[in-house]
Design a protein around this motif. Structure first.
Motif, PDB file in Angstrom:
ATOM      1  N   SER A 237     -14.716  41.297  55.692  1.00 40.51           N
ATOM      2  CA  SER A 237     -15.444  42.399  56.335  1.00 40.51           C
ATOM      3  C   SER A 237     -16.867  42.012  56.714  1.00 40.51           C
ATOM      4  N   ALA A 238     -17.477  41.091  55.980  1.00 34.63           N
ATOM      5  CA  ALA A 238     -18.826  40.576  56.295  1.00 34.63           C
ATOM      6  C   ALA A 238     -19.834  41.704  56.501  1.00 34.63           C
ATOM      7  N   GLY A 239     -19.788  42.706  55.628  1.00 31.90           N
ATOM      8  CA  GLY A 239     -20.757  43.794  55.695  1.00 31.90           C
ATOM      9  C   GLY A 239     -20.358  44.947  56.590  1.00 31.90           C
ATOM     10  N   ASP A 240     -19.267  44.824  57.323  1.00 34.71           N
ATOM     11  CA  ASP A 240     -18.807  45.922  58.183  1.00 34.71           C
ATOM     12  C   ASP A 240     -18.009  46.897  57.333  1.00 34.71           C
ATOM     13  N   ILE A 241     -18.534  48.112  57.112  1.00 31.62           N
ATOM     14  CA  ILE A 241     -17.910  49.060  56.198  1.00 31.62           C
ATOM     15  C   ILE A 241     -16.562  49.561  56.722  1.00 31.62           C
ATOM     16  N   VAL A 242     -16.403  49.672  58.039  1.00 24.82           N
ATOM     17  CA  VAL A 242     -15.132  50.144  58.589  1.00 24.82           C
ATOM     18  C   VAL A 242     -14.023  49.151  58.282  1.00 24.82           C
ATOM     19  N   ILE A 243     -14.296  47.869  58.548  1.00 22.71           N
ATOM     20  CA  ILE A 243     -13.298  46.836  58.247  1.00 22.71           C
ATOM     21  C   ILE A 243     -13.021  46.791  56.755  1.00 22.71           C
ATOM     22  N   ARG A 244     -14.069  46.950  55.945  1.00 20.82           N
ATOM     23  CA  ARG A 244     -13.894  46.916  54.489  1.00 20.82           C
ATOM     24  C   ARG A 244     -12.992  48.049  54.025  1.00 20.82           C
ATOM     25  N   LEU A 245     -13.197  49.258  54.579  1.00 17.92           N
ATOM     26  CA  LEU A 245     -12.358  50.390  54.196  1.00 17.92           C
ATOM     27  C   LEU A 245     -10.901  50.195  54.631  1.00 17.92           C
ATOM     28  N   ILE A 246     -10.714  49.596  55.804  1.00 20.45           N
ATOM     29  CA  ILE A 246      -9.348  49.322  56.267  1.00 20.45           C
ATOM     30  C   ILE A 246      -8.666  48.335  55.327  1.00 20.45           C
ATOM     31  N   SER A 279      -2.647  53.156  38.536  1.00 19.04           N
ATOM     32  CA  SER A 279      -3.059  51.833  39.015  1.00 19.04           C
ATOM     33  C   SER A 279      -3.904  51.954  40.286  1.00 19.04           C
ATOM     34  N   VAL A 280      -3.515  52.844  41.200  1.00 16.43           N
ATOM     35  CA  VAL A 280      -4.277  53.042  42.439  1.00 16.43           C
ATOM     36  C   VAL A 280      -5.679  53.573  42.126  1.00 16.43           C
ATOM     37  N   ILE A 281      -5.755  54.572  41.256  1.00 13.85           N
ATOM     38  CA  ILE A 281      -7.067  55.131  40.896  1.00 13.85           C
ATOM     39  C   ILE A 281      -7.937  54.073  40.215  1.00 13.85           C
ATOM     40  N   SER A 282      -7.328  53.250  39.377  1.00 15.23           N
ATOM     41  CA  SER A 282      -8.080  52.190  38.700  1.00 15.23           C
ATOM     42  C   SER A 282      -8.696  51.235  39.708  1.00 15.23           C
ATOM     43  N   PHE A 283      -7.924  50.870  40.727  1.00 11.35           N
ATOM     44  CA  PHE A 283      -8.470  49.960  41.743  1.00 11.35           C
ATOM     45  C   PHE A 283      -9.563  50.633  42.562  1.00 11.35           C
ATOM     46  N   GLU A 284      -9.346  51.890  42.947  1.00 10.38           N
ATOM     47  CA  GLU A 284     -10.357  52.579  43.755  1.00 10.38           C
ATOM     48  C   GLU A 284     -11.679  52.698  42.993  1.00 10.38           C
ATOM     49  N   LEU A 285     -11.583  52.995  41.697  1.00  7.71           N
ATOM     50  CA  LEU A 285     -12.800  53.067  40.889  1.00  7.71           C
ATOM     51  C   LEU A 285     -13.479  51.701  40.798  1.00  7.71           C
ATOM     52  N   TYR A 286     -12.666  50.644  40.637  1.00  4.83           N
ATOM     53  CA  TYR A 286     -13.219  49.294  40.574  1.00  4.83           C
ATOM     54  C   TYR A 286     -13.931  48.950  41.878  1.00  4.83           C
ATOM     55  N   ALA A 287     -13.269  49.233  43.006  1.00  5.01           N
ATOM     56  CA  ALA A 287     -13.888  48.939  44.299  1.00  5.01           C
ATOM     57  C   ALA A 287     -15.152  49.770  44.504  1.00  5.01           C
ATOM     58  N   ALA A 288     -15.132  51.031  44.098  1.00  5.87           N
ATOM     59  CA  ALA A 288     -16.306  51.896  44.254  1.00  5.87           C
ATOM     60  C   ALA A 288     -17.476  51.402  43.422  1.00  5.87           C
ATOM     61  N   SER A 289     -17.192  50.890  42.209  1.00  6.50           N
ATOM     62  CA  SER A 289     -18.268  50.395  41.348  1.00  6.50           C
ATOM     63  C   SER A 289     -18.957  49.176  41.943  1.00  6.50           C
ATOM     64  N   GLY A 291     -19.477  48.951  45.216  1.00 13.96           N
ATOM     65  CA  GLY A 291     -20.033  49.382  46.500  1.00 13.96           C
ATOM     66  C   GLY A 291     -19.050  49.350  47.646  1.00 13.96           C
ATOM     67  N   GLY A 292     -17.771  49.327  47.362  1.00 13.30           N
ATOM     68  CA  GLY A 292     -16.780  49.243  48.422  1.00 13.30           C
ATOM     69  C   GLY A 292     -16.752  50.458  49.322  1.00 13.30           C
ATOM     70  N   PHE A 293     -17.179  51.638  48.804  1.00 14.57           N
ATOM     71  CA  PHE A 293     -17.180  52.869  49.598  1.00 14.57           C
ATOM     72  C   PHE A 293     -18.607  53.328  49.930  1.00 14.57           C
ATOM     73  N   GLY A 299     -28.923  54.285  44.859  1.00 20.57           N
ATOM     74  CA  GLY A 299     -28.880  52.896  45.279  1.00 20.57           C
ATOM     75  C   GLY A 299     -27.776  52.098  44.591  1.00 20.57           C
ATOM     76  N   PRO A 300     -27.672  50.783  44.891  1.00  9.88           N
ATOM     77  CA  PRO A 300     -26.603  49.936  44.351  1.00  9.88           C
ATOM     78  C   PRO A 300     -26.589  49.860  42.829  1.00  9.88           C
ATOM     79  N   GLU A 301     -27.778  49.824  42.203  1.00 12.50           N
ATOM     80  CA  GLU A 301     -27.815  49.668  40.746  1.00 12.50           C
ATOM     81  C   GLU A 301     -27.238  50.906  40.060  1.00 12.50           C
ATOM     82  N   GLN A 302     -27.661  52.095  40.493  1.00 11.79           N
ATOM     83  CA  GLN A 302     -27.124  53.317  39.900  1.00 11.79           C
ATOM     84  C   GLN A 302     -25.620  53.437  40.162  1.00 11.79           C
ATOM     85  N   THR A 303     -25.180  53.100  41.349  1.00 13.74           N
ATOM     86  CA  THR A 303     -23.755  53.159  41.696  1.00 13.74           C
ATOM     87  C   THR A 303     -22.952  52.248  40.789  1.00 13.74           C
ATOM     88  N   SER A 304     -23.434  51.031  40.618  1.00 17.28           N
ATOM     89  CA  SER A 304     -22.718  50.056  39.802  1.00 17.28           C
ATOM     90  C   SER A 304     -22.647  50.501  38.351  1.00 17.28           C
TER      91      SER A 304
END
Length: 327
Positions: A237-246, A279-289, A291-293, A299-304
Motif C-alpha cells: 500500500s505504501a501509505g495509501d489508505i485505500v489500497i491498505r483497506l482493500i 479470528s476475524v475480530i482478532s485480526f481486525e483489532l491487531y491491524a487497528a492497533s 494503524g491499519g484503519f 495520534g499513533p501512540e495513543q492508538t497503539s
C-alpha cells in the motif's frame, strides 16, 4: 467359487466358510470323476451321484450363508470394532511377556503394541459410533480378526512373526483410516475447537471428555496466517489508505475461507462460525492497533497503546470464555 474366495479375503469367518465349500466341491468333483471312470454297476453309480450331489448342495448352502454374512457386516458397531482392537492389543501384550519369543522378538512385538495403542487412542477420539461409519468399523473388525487368527497359530520363527507383524500393521492402517477408505482433506478439522477428547474406550463406553488445553484453543483462534500477511499489505500500500483497506479486506476473506474448512469436522459438516468470527475480530483489532484503519485523535501512540491493550485482553480471554461455554 472364485468370487466366494475373493470375498473371503475380508474376514476370517468368511474364509472358513469358503474353505469348507471349496473342500466339499472338490470332493464332489473327484467322486463324480471316479464314478464315471470306474467299472461300477448302475446302482453304485446312482449311489455315488446322490453322495456327490449332496456334497455340492452343502457347498452351495455354505456360499449362501456367506452372502448372508456379507449382508450383515455393514451393521458392525463401534463397540465391536473397539473390542476387536482391544483383543488384538491384549494378544500383542501377551507376546511381549511370552518367554518363547523373548528377547529375540521383543522389539517387534513392543513396537507393534505401541503403534496399535496410539492408533486405538486416535480411533476412539475421532469416531462416535454413527451408523454412517459402519463400513469403517467393519474394516477395522476384519483386519483385527485376521491378525488375531494368525497370532493364535503363531510360532517363534522369523517368517511366522513377519507374517503376523504384517497383519497387525494392516490392522493399524485400517484403524488410522488409511486402508481403502477415502482420504480426508488434510486441512479439515485442524482448526476446530474440541470440547473434549476420549483417549481410551472399554466396553463400548466413552469416558468423560477432557477439555482441550487452553493454549491449543488460543493458537487455533488467533489468525497467525493473517498476521504474517499484514506486513506485506503495508509494504504494497505504501501509505495509501485505500489500497491498505482493500488489502485488509482480502486478508479477512482469506481468514474466512481458510477457517471455513479448517473448523469443519474431519468427516465433514458445518463450519464453526463463532470461531471464525473470533479470528476475524482478532485480526481486525491487531491491524487497528498498528494503524491499519487510521489513528485516534490522540495520534499513533495513543492508538497503539489502547488498541494493543484491547487486542491482548480479547485474545487472552475469548478462548477461555468459549471453552467454558462449550464444556
Amino acid at each position: 467359487m472364485f468370487a466366494a474366495r475373493e470375498a473371503a479375503k475380508d474376514g476370517p469367518a468368511r474364509a472358513v466358510l469358503v474353505a469348507d465349500a471349496i473342500d466339499l466341491a472338490a470332493k464332489a468333483q473327484a467322486g463324480l470323476r471316479d464314478a464315471l471312470a470306474g467299472r461300477l454297476t448302475p446302482a453304485q453309480r446312482r449311489a455315488a451321484a446322490r453322495l456327490n450331489i449332496d456334497r455340492m448342495t452343502r457347498a452351495l448352502g455354505l456360499i449362501a450363508s456367506l452372502a448372508t454374512l456379507l449382508e450383515e457386516d455393514p451393521m458392525t458397531t463401534f463397540t465391536q470394532a473397539v473390542d476387536a482392537v482391544d483383543a488384538l492389543t491384549n494378544q500383542l501384550q501377551a507376546f511381549t511377556e511370552n518367554p518363547h519369543y523373548l528377547p529375540r522378538f521383543f522389539d517387534t512385538f513392543f513396537g507393534l503394541r505401541t503403534a496399535l495403542g496410539n492408533a486405538s487412542d486416535r480411533f476412539a477420539a475421532l469416531h462416535s459410533g454413527e451408523a454412517s461409519e459402519a463400513s469403517v468399523f467393519a474394516t477395522v473388525l476384519d483386519r483385527c480378526e485376521q491378525a488375531r487368527a494368525i497370532g493364535i497359530a503363531l510360532t517363534p520363527g522369523d517368517a511366522a512373526v513377519s507374517r503376523y507383524a504384517g497383519a497387525v500393521q494392516r490392522a493399524i492402517t485400517a484403524i488410522n483410516g488409511q486402508g481403502g477408505t477415502a482420504a480426508r482433506p488434510s486441512l479439515r478439522g485442524t482448526l476446530r475447537l474440541r470440547s473434549g477428547s476420549a483417549l481410551t474406550v472399554r466396553g463400548g463406553r466413552r469416558p468423560e471428555p477432557a477439555p482441550e488445553p487452553y493454549y491449543t484453543s488460543l493458537v487455533k483462534l488467533f489468525p497467525v496466517e493473517a498476521v504474517t500477511l499484514y506486513p506485506l499489505a503495508i509494504g504494497i500500500s505504501a501509505g495509501d489508505i485505500v489500497i491498505r483497506l482493500i488489502l485488509i479486506g482480502f486478508i479477512t476473506l482469506f481468514i474466512v475461507a481458510l477457517r471455513w474448512f479448517g473448523t469443519q469436522e474431519e468427516r465433514g459438516g458445518d463450519a464453526d462460525v463463532v470461531a471464525i468470527a473470533v479470528s476475524v475480530i482478532s485480526f481486525e483489532l491487531y491491524a487497528a492497533s498498528l494503524g491499519g484503519f487510521g489513528y485516534l485523535p490522540g495520534g499513533p501512540e495513543q492508538t497503539s497503546q489502547l488498541l494493543a491493550f484491547i487486542t491482548i485482553m480479547w485474545v487472552a480471554l475469548v478462548p477461555f470464555v468459549l471453552r467454558r461455554a462449550r464444556s
